[in-house]
Design an enzyme around this catalytic site. Structure first.
Site, PDB file in Angstrom:
ATOM      1  N   HIS A 291      -9.102   3.778  -1.080  1.00 49.41           N
ATOM      2  CA  HIS A 291      -8.027   3.323  -0.919  1.00 49.41           C
ATOM      3  C   HIS A 291      -6.874   1.791  -2.261  1.00 49.41           C
ATOM      4  CE1 HIS A 291      -4.544   1.806   0.745  1.00 49.41           C
ATOM      5  NE2 HIS A 291      -4.718   1.217   1.314  1.00 49.41           N
TER       6      HIS A 291
ATOM      7  N   CYS B 112       0.848  -1.198   0.181  1.00 42.66           N
ATOM      8  CA  CYS B 112       0.121   0.254   0.222  1.00 42.66           C
ATOM      9  C   CYS B 112       0.984   1.200  -0.067  1.00 42.66           C
ATOM     10  CB  CYS B 112      -1.152   0.531   1.171  1.00 42.66           C
ATOM     11  SG  CYS B 112      -1.052  -1.749   1.681  1.00 42.66           S
TER      12      CYS B 112
END
Lengths: 132, 386
Positions: free
Chosen positions: B332, B85
């Site tokens: 996200h 991420c």
């Protein structure tokens, strides 16, 4: 299929909690490491069989598992601080989801971990249960 | 080393973008960033693209080639950067280092993830954790953050309501962001009554599954005014590594990689936490937002919960956090997040953030995490050169 080789390779560690201990600094790691993260090249790593006794450092009750663990849901996953100092991630079994607290004493048990479908390999290894 | 400036940014709409593909969204973001910078494609010398897992999400590796090709930018070099991420944050840092070193003059740092082409993205997301010693044992990615939350509550008395407040404040900001995936307000009660995912974290503590891309155009600071009247200067760039597995941490309520990355970024910028006007932090789960507020030095360890409860992190508070809506409300798309955070800070420092503008913002910070903290990237930006 991937679990055949991956599981076999780690049988000593997964069945018998074999970790590594650095005879230079004394740090114990599970899983085993190739290099001591503290001493690096000065370290000397030896296998150590961990006692399987420890305390719950933290935990969670999982309600949305992956397909591999759906059959168990809800189930408890914890980080356990072993008496030798290493921490380990594992399930807590043989108790209700409300029965565990941080600090509870636990011990290792040998269990089925998961099966790769009807015809695939079955993985075994460590889980933990409350000591009392 | 040369100073570096950002002269253009862009972000696609974030959400479940069924009608567009991986290549569509990254090309769209890249094109909009060079339009924003007022440059031509021919001015570009290199591209860095953050992406966590195109191989598993869309069964496509070698995306650097795909992206240069689709953008019509062959033969300039394009490089994929991966750190789960934190891929976007590292793509930004790669671009900064390329310009700072003098190797390239104008580069694009971008990020992209297309997560909704698979039926169940959770096994892919869990590859950010330790496959052999966490996931194999039955841990899910949310459960790892849940264990951090449980321990934080145990050690510092952090409450379930304080965690919920972090999501609520994010959504209050995100409601004003037209590019956000979930631009609506939510209540503490809604968080506390949402589906249990991994105790104590519920659905509305968790960032969503998102498609999206973002891009930023970088150039030497000394040239920036040639392209724009409002360049944003990179003052500090820090990156740090931590253990892949959560259980190996010295302290699982502190993300040491955040602490180290922040320390380096602050030092390079010659600034400290008190100098930061606003920050975009990596709240993949509400607890990580609280940890970031502590680990970046905005409050003391353990005080993240009270800080959120007292409103310090609101848009009109002492240290506004996630004016974009954060990962929770903006969405996200893993590899795109670090660049989307950068775009938000650039808009804020230019005064272009519309209804969510923080008045007088001069210095902003971004904080991007990979996995449970195996990688962290922290960047500090300013609208003034000195």
């Amino acid at each position: 299929m991937k679990d055949i080789v991956r599981g076999w390779r780690h049988i000593p560690q997964r069945y018998n909690l074999i970790g590594s201990k650095c005879s230079n600094c004394g740090e114990v790691n599970f899983p085993k490491r190739v290099i001591c993260p503290e001493c690096r090249r000065k370290g000397k790593l030896e296998d150590i069989k961990l006692s399987g006794k420890g305390k719950i450092h933290t935990y969670s009750v999982i309600h949305t598992p992956s397909d591999d663990f759906k059959i168990l849901s809800p189930y408890i996953v914890a980080i356990i601080e072993l008496e030798e100092g290493a921490k380990i991630t594992s399930q807590i079994v043989d108790c209700g989801e409300d029965d565990v607290e941080i600090g509870d004493e636990v011990e290792m048990v040998f269990r089925k971990i998961k099966a790769e479908g009807e015809e695939g390999v079955i993985s075994y290894g460590y889980k933990f249960k409350l000591s009392k | 080393m040369r100073d570096v400036a950002i002269i253009g940014v862009s972000q696609t709409k974030f959400g479940e973008l069924w009608d567009v593909s991986f290549r569509d969204i990254i090309t769209d973001a890249g094109l909009k960033s060079i339009l924003d910078a007022g440059i031509e494609g021919a001015d570009l010398e290199a591209m860095f693209v953050g992406n966590m897992s195109a191989g598993l999400f869309v069964e496509q590796e070698h995306i650097a080639s795909l992206i240069a090709d689709q953008a019509g930018l062959n033969p300039i070099p394009c490089t994929r950067v991966e750190a789960a991420c934190a891929s976007g944050g590292l793509a930004l840092r790669s671009g900064i280092m390329a310009v700072a070193s003098g190797y390239h003059d104008i580069v694009v740092s971008a990020g992209v993830e297309k997560m909704t082409d698979v039926v169940d993205p959770t096994p892919v997301i869990s590859t950010a954790a330790d496959q052999e010693w966490e996931v194999q044992q039955g841990a899910t990615f949310p459960s790892l953050y849940a264990m951090m939350a449980k321990r934080h509550m145990h050690e510092y008395g952090t409450t379930r309501e304080q965690l919920a407040m972090f999501s609520v404040i994010n959504h209050k900001n995100g409601a004003l962001n037209p590019l956000a995936q979930f631009p609506m307000e939510i209540t503490v009660d809604q968080v506390l009554n949402s589906t249990m995912v991994a105790d104590p974290l519920r659905l509305l503590d968790c960032s969503p599954v998102t498609d999206g891309a973002a891009a930023a155009v970088l150039c030497p600071a000394e040239d920036a005014k040639k392209y724009t009247d409002t360049p944003i200067y990179v003052k500090g760039s820090g990156q740090a590594s931590g253990t892949l597995a959560l259980h190996e941490r010295r302290d699982i309520t502190t993300i040491d990689s955040t602490v180290h990355a922040a320390k380096r970024a602050y030092k390079q910028a010659g600034l400290g936490p008190k100098d930061i006007d606003l920050a975009e932090v990596h709240d993949c789960f509400s607890i990580n937002g609280l940890l970031a507020v502590e680990d970046l030095g905005f409050v003391e360890k353990g005080q993240g919960g009270p800080a959120v409860e007292e409103g310090l992190t609101q848009r009109d508070g002492q240290i506004p956090i996630n004016t974009s809506g954060g990962l929770k409300s903006r969405g996200h798309p893993l590899g795109a997040t670090g660049i989307a955070q950068t775009a938000e800070i650039v808009w804020q420092l230019r005064g272009d953030a519309g209804k969510r503008q923080v008045e007088g913002a001069e210095i902003g910070l971004t904080h991007n995490i990979g996995g449970t903290g195996g990688t962290a990237a922290v960047h500090i930006f300013s609208n003034s050169k000195n």
